[in-house]
Design an enzyme around this catalytic site. Structure first.
Site, PDB file in Angstrom:
ATOM      1  N   GLU A  39      45.276  34.631  33.146  1.00 56.66           N
ATOM      2  CA  GLU A  39      44.328  35.710  32.512  1.00 56.66           C
ATOM      3  C   GLU A  39      43.178  35.216  31.592  1.00 56.66           C
ATOM      4  O   GLU A  39      42.282  35.707  30.774  1.00 56.66           O
ATOM      5  CB  GLU A  39      44.977  36.475  30.721  1.00 56.66           C
ATOM      6  CG  GLU A  39      46.213  37.266  30.765  1.00 56.66           C
ATOM      7  CD  GLU A  39      46.232  38.686  29.748  1.00 56.66           C
ATOM      8  OE1 GLU A  39      46.348  38.025  29.231  1.00 56.66           O
ATOM      9  OE2 GLU A  39      47.591  39.679  30.452  1.00 56.66           O
TER      10      GLU A  39
HETATM   11  C1  FAD Z   1      53.006  31.996  35.126  1.00 59.10           C
HETATM   12  C2  FAD Z   1      52.139  32.449  35.229  1.00 59.10           C
HETATM   13  C3  FAD Z   1      52.486  34.018  35.182  1.00 59.10           C
HETATM   14  C4  FAD Z   1      50.997  35.099  36.054  1.00 59.10           C
HETATM   15  N1  FAD Z   1      51.040  36.524  36.093  1.00 59.10           N
HETATM   16  C5  FAD Z   1      50.362  37.140  36.929  1.00 59.10           C
HETATM   17  C6  FAD Z   1      50.568  38.096  37.644  1.00 59.10           C
HETATM   18  O1  FAD Z   1      52.173  38.994  36.444  1.00 59.10           O
HETATM   19  N2  FAD Z   1      49.772  38.607  38.200  1.00 59.10           N
HETATM   20  C7  FAD Z   1      48.682  38.100  38.319  1.00 59.10           C
HETATM   21  O2  FAD Z   1      47.899  38.966  39.065  1.00 59.10           O
HETATM   22  N3  FAD Z   1      48.706  36.640  38.363  1.00 59.10           N
HETATM   23  C8  FAD Z   1      49.119  36.741  37.448  1.00 59.10           C
HETATM   24  N4  FAD Z   1      49.073  34.826  37.351  1.00 59.10           N
HETATM   25  C9  FAD Z   1      47.881  33.955  38.063  1.00 59.10           C
HETATM   26  C10 FAD Z   1      47.141  34.044  36.935  1.00 59.10           C
HETATM   27  O3  FAD Z   1      46.149  35.025  36.268  1.00 59.10           O
HETATM   28  C11 FAD Z   1      45.950  32.342  37.244  1.00 59.10           C
HETATM   29  O4  FAD Z   1      46.889  31.208  38.239  1.00 59.10           O
HETATM   30  C12 FAD Z   1      44.716  32.295  37.281  1.00 59.10           C
HETATM   31  O5  FAD Z   1      43.776  33.024  37.489  1.00 59.10           O
HETATM   32  C13 FAD Z   1      44.116  31.050  37.816  1.00 59.10           C
HETATM   33  O6  FAD Z   1      44.691  31.255  39.246  1.00 59.10           O
HETATM   34  P1  FAD Z   1      45.027  30.109  39.986  1.00 59.10           P
HETATM   35  O7  FAD Z   1      45.710  29.542  39.054  1.00 59.10           O
HETATM   36  O8  FAD Z   1      44.787  29.756  41.442  1.00 59.10           O
HETATM   37  O9  FAD Z   1      43.670  28.432  39.699  1.00 59.10           O
HETATM   38  P2  FAD Z   1      42.572  28.412  39.714  1.00 59.10           P
HETATM   39  O10 FAD Z   1      41.726  29.686  40.584  1.00 59.10           O
HETATM   40  O11 FAD Z   1      42.609  27.782  41.805  1.00 59.10           O
HETATM   41  O12 FAD Z   1      41.833  27.231  39.274  1.00 59.10           O
HETATM   42  C14 FAD Z   1      41.423  25.722  38.927  1.00 59.10           C
HETATM   43  C15 FAD Z   1      41.156  25.517  38.160  1.00 59.10           C
HETATM   44  O13 FAD Z   1      39.123  26.021  37.931  1.00 59.10           O
HETATM   45  C16 FAD Z   1      39.292  25.682  37.085  1.00 59.10           C
HETATM   46  N5  FAD Z   1      37.965  26.958  37.619  1.00 59.10           N
HETATM   47  C17 FAD Z   1      37.539  28.494  38.627  1.00 59.10           C
HETATM   48  N6  FAD Z   1      36.813  28.473  38.870  1.00 59.10           N
HETATM   49  C18 FAD Z   1      36.218  27.965  37.695  1.00 59.10           C
HETATM   50  C19 FAD Z   1      34.286  27.962  37.789  1.00 59.10           C
HETATM   51  N7  FAD Z   1      33.654  29.063  38.604  1.00 59.10           N
HETATM   52  N8  FAD Z   1      34.182  27.356  36.673  1.00 59.10           N
HETATM   53  C20 FAD Z   1      34.887  26.790  35.674  1.00 59.10           C
HETATM   54  N9  FAD Z   1      36.159  26.727  36.502  1.00 59.10           N
HETATM   55  C21 FAD Z   1      36.729  27.182  37.293  1.00 59.10           C
HETATM   56  C22 FAD Z   1      39.677  26.939  36.690  1.00 59.10           C
HETATM   57  O14 FAD Z   1      39.826  27.584  35.545  1.00 59.10           O
HETATM   58  C23 FAD Z   1      41.046  26.252  36.770  1.00 59.10           C
HETATM   59  O15 FAD Z   1      40.575  25.449  35.651  1.00 59.10           O
HETATM   60  C24 FAD Z   1      49.981  33.913  36.835  1.00 59.10           C
HETATM   61  C25 FAD Z   1      50.069  32.857  37.155  1.00 59.10           C
HETATM   62  C26 FAD Z   1      50.833  32.399  36.693  1.00 59.10           C
HETATM   63  C27 FAD Z   1      50.879  30.352  36.675  1.00 59.10           C
END
Ligand code: FAD
Length: 817
Positions: A502
């Site tokens: 989130e």
């Molecule tokens: C257990 C779990 C349950 C989930 N449940 C759902 C669900 O039900 N439905 C759904 O749709 N999604 C779900 N998600 C997805 C979740 O919302 C995403 O994991 C989250 O949005 C982050 O995306 P990512 O993991 O690809 O990380 P990335 O987007 O690859 O980010 C990696 C890091 O880079 C940082 N970052 C990225 N862009 C920027 C920026 N512009 N400035 C500064 N920092 C930045 C982030 O903060 C993070 O620390 C779930 C994830 C997990 C792990």
């Protein structure tokens, strides 16, 4: 000498006028009166009087005549503003427009109206909600054995799933007319937090259907037909929902999804209809492996113009039955040992009718806006509640553990190092609970406070990370060895999940809080931006001029306020609240003015480049957040009718927030690229240097005592922790802590008797019995000591396993076979 006095009167008067935000016209009149009096009766050379009059005519007169002001000031500035205004994508604009401005707006004013906050009703559960918490949630917790769930079954037991569905745990946000519970945001939050004190796995499962997902999207945007069909099925658990947005290429930047829907004709239930051919590849989707209704976000295209003139509609949300041909679903991820159902799903050329779009065809392309509006407020509930619950359990157990666990013949709570950690844990939990409940309360008052929700998500989960680490440190090996006796390990493992979902925290801190706050919560910036984007030039200039002069007045006032309150240590700013915590309100007033001043200076000096300078904007966001945290703490104290025992917790949390705020401001100024602007700001904001200190050791010690001794503050702080059966690992603490506290003087007597030689405990002897025999303690005290030893032995015990019990496919299974 007399001239200097007049100049002083002039400066002092100007400071007072701007400090009190006297309207422009009245301020001009005041200057005129001053000039007349000074010209007639004042000392000093004639040239000085002439200079004052010249300045008055050149500055004061034009700014009071709108036509002149607009032509010579606002118009050129509007042109500059249009050039430096940051470019904004539609998805950013949607995020910005969603939600409402609440207390963040007051903090952005430089002069928060405290009555506005304190008049917001204290968040309170209804009798029905309280009964649900005391009965259904209590019963559910009794069904959850987190060790078996996480290690043996890798799922909740079937009876817990049934109970969750039957009792409406998945329907807390669904209105009663559809069979739901229709709970307040506060109740939703309290339920999650209590479940999280028992099972992080189950809390994650319950959070999803009650946050961003099909139910909320349907309630807000669904057609009547969709609501009538789905909501009763979601309410009674016939359907289990999930919502799939995230894709391998699109996490934080979810708007970049490649998943698509192409409008085309196809066969549906034997008839040719206009529908969509969907292709997707999603991952991390909570509840997907068991879902019976799949909420899906994809980009909609209509190359043949079957539904309108538009070709690319953008993000669209639909509800898909997950068992159609072409859908792959059911495989599971394994999120940090917490086996809540979470997994990927793919769809290949899946054909569905158009009325599967949430809200029907008219909502095609509106998906991003829908998601932002739901997440805007929802972010304040799920993760802050789950982590506050985990931290509550951490404080409940760690406070007591530190009292019963002895090293070097003393409870470890007696050591300064542990005492420091306990103090921090208690102070942070108080702040977390304050932020969580205040933000949920605002939602229940009809607000959708997007910036406040982001602050809550970021800071409550970050504080939980700290409290989680602290709890583990104080428990030592007991926290590390997993097994049925370990009540901390799985909650600890869950924290990075809360940090990530989130809105991952780095992104939330660096982009969302200040990015949205600077524009949405600021009293003038959005008005200026809207005016600058207005194509009606006359209206644009008029609106811009209004906003600009309001903004200039605000900036001047904040400069005066920041300086005056810094010089006086905020002693004379009036808050109109007679409370023991009045000084903290005054300090927040000071920082509110300083923060808006720094923020305006940053926007003016860096323009659109500030967006990319995340390290600077994050610090501004931190300042806003710490003011929000301190405000929440003060409100909680008032809402709970100022319990005297809680005062150390309130003081600790406020001092911590103010100190961090000061340090964020310092780091911001230290790194601000325009050194001249930074220098001027530093003079205005820190003319007496940095005067705030972190909470003292003595204050921390008071809190350590509060949370490690039975008493009203400990009870209030850890209320709604599931403790279960008195013989269970967490249940043992109640009796053990009471005994340990009561027996401390008895144990001291024994130690003194040993030191003086009156008592000698032979090898293998039971100290309590030896002390009784020596007449140091009586029989009742001896029995109590023996009972405490039994309880302590159970509390500090950890699990061990037959090697074959660990691992799903151990080598030796095969070897022995
Ligand atoms: C257990 C779990 C349950 C989930 N449940 C759902 C669900 O039900 N439905 C759904 O749709 N999604 C779900 N998600 C997805 C979740 O919302 C995403 O994991 C989250 O949005 C982050 O995306 P990512 O993991 O690809 O990380 P990335 O987007 O690859 O980010 C990696 C890091 O880079 C940082 N970052 C990225 N862009 C920027 C920026 N512009 N400035 C500064 N920092 C930045 C982030 O903060 C993070 O620390 C779930 C994830 C997990 C792990």
């Amino acid at each position: 000498m007399l001239t200097a006095l007049w100049i002083l009167v002039f400066i002092g008067g100007s400071l007072a006028l701007t400090y009190h935000r006297v309207p422009l016209f009245l301020a001009t009149l005041a200057y005129l009166v001053f000039l007349i009096v000074y010209t007639v009766a004042g000392a000093g050379p004639d040239w000085l009087k002439l200079l004052f009059w010249a300045l008055f005519l050149v500055i004061a007169v034009p700014v009071n005549v709108p036509a002149i002001r607009r032509a010579y000031v606002s118009k050129p500035l509007l042109d500059v503003f249009r050039r430096i205004m940051p470019e904004m994508s539609q998805t950013e604009a949607d995020a910005l427009e969603s939600g409402s401005v609440w207390w963040d707006g007051e903090l952005f004013s430089g002069r928060p109206n405290w009555q506005h906050l304190l008049n917001t009703p204290a968040p309170k559960l209804s009798a029905e909600e309280q009964a649900f918490l005391d009965n259904e949630v209590e019963e559910l917790c009794g069904m959850l054995d987190e060790w078996k769930i996480t290690h043996e079954w890798c799922d909740l037991p079937p009876e817990a799933w049934d109970y969750l569905k039957k009792k409406g745990f998945f329907a807390m946000i669904i209105p009663k007319r559809y069979g739901g519970r229709e709970f307040s945001a506060l109740a939703n939050s309290e339920v999650l937090a209590k479940i999280a004190t028992r099972s992080a796995t189950c809390a994650s499962i319950v959070a999803v259907p009650n946050s961003l997902g099909p139910a909320e999207l349907l309630l807000r945007y669904g057609t009547e037909q969709q609501k009538d069909y789905y909501l009763p099925r979601l309410a009674d658990g016939t359907d289990v929902p999930c919502f799939a947005l995230t894709a391998p290429n699109a996490g934080s930047d979810a708007a970049a999804i490649k998943d698509s829907g192409v409008v085309c004709k196809g066969m549906w239930e034997g008839k040719e209809v206009v529908g969509m051919r969907l292709n997707w590849d999603k991952r991390y989707i909570t509840l997907a492996p068991v879902a019976t209704v799949l909420g899906l976000a994809f980009k909609l295209y209509d190359p043949e113009h079957l539904i309108g003139d538009t070709e690319a509609y953008g993000i669209t949300c639909a509800l898909i039955p997950p068992h159609l041909p072409g859908i792959t679903i059911g495989r599971r991820h394994f999120p940090l040992n917490l086996p809540f159902q979470n997994g990927p799903t793919q769809g290949k050329d899946v054909f569905v009718p158009l009325d599967f779009i949430i809200g029907g065809t008219k909502m095609a392309g509106r998906g991003w806006r829908m998601l932002m509006e739901c997440l805007g407020a929802g972010r304040a509930i799920s993760l802050p509640s789950n982590t506050a619950g985990a931290a509550r359990l951490g404080v409940y157990t760690t406070g007591a553990y530190a009292r019963v666990r002895k090293q070097f013949h003393l409870p470890i709570a007696r050591f300064d190092g542990v005492d420091e950690v306990l103090g921090r844990m208690g102070g942070m939990l108080y702040a977390m609970e304050a932020v969580r409940t205040m933000t949920a309360g605002a939602i229940d008052q009809g607000e959708a406070p997007a910036v406040c929700a982001a602050i809550s998500k970021l800071h409550v989960t970050e504080m939980a990370r700290q409290v989680g680490n602290d709890a583990m440190d104080v428990h030592g090996g007991k926290g590390i060895q997993l097994g049925p006796k370990n009540y901390l390990g799985r909650g600890y493992e869950s924290i990075p999940i809360a940090i990530t979902v989130e809105g991952a925290n780095i992104l939330t801190r660096n982009l969302m809080i200040y990015g949205q706050g600077a524009i949405r919560s600021h009293p003038y910036v959005l008005r200026e931006m809207r005016a600058a984007a207005d194509e009606d030039h006359a209206r644009a200039l008029r609106d811009f001029d209004d906003a600009l002069f309001g903004h200039i007045g605000l900036a001047l006032s904040n400069a005066a306020r920041a300086l005056w309150m810094a010089l006086t240590y905020a002693r004379f700013t009036r808050v109109h609240i007679a409370t023991p915590t009045e000084r903290y309100y005054q300090h927040i007033n000071r920082f509110s003015a300083a923060f808006v001043l720094a923020s305006d200076a940053a926007m003016l000096s860096l323009g659109g480049a500030l967006k990319k300078r995340e390290k600077l904007s994050a610090r501004l966001g931190d300042m806003l957040s710490y003011m929000y945290i301190a405000s929440a703490v003060l409100k909680r104290y008032e809402d709970q009718h100022r319990p005297e025992e809680d005062l150390p917790l309130v003081e600790w949390a406020c001092r911590d927030a103010l100190y961090r705020l000061q340090e964020s401001m310092h780091a911001f100024l230290r790194n601000f690229p325009n050194r001249l602007v930074a220098g001027v700001l530093r003079v205005l904001i820190f003319p007496r240097g940095r005067m705030y200190s972190a909470p003292s050791d003595a204050l921390g010690h008071e809190i350590a005592e509060l949370i490690s001794l039975p008493g009203p503050a400990r009870i209030r702080l850890t209320r709604n922790t599931y403790t279960g059966d008195p013989a269970s690992p967490v249940g043992l603490f109640k009796e053990a802590l009471e005994l340990a506290t009561r027996l401390e003087p008895v144990e001291r007597r024994i130690r003194e008797a040993e030191k003086s030689g009156k008592l000698k405990v032979g090898h293998g002897a039971v100290p309590a019995l030896a002390a009784e025999e020596a007449g140091v303690i009586d029989a009742q005290e001896a029995r109590a000591l023996i009972r405490l030893e039994e309880l302590t032995a159970k509390i500090v015990a950890v699990d061990d396993f037959d090697p074959m019990e660990l691992g799903t496919k151990p080598f030796r299974t095969q070897a022995r076979a």
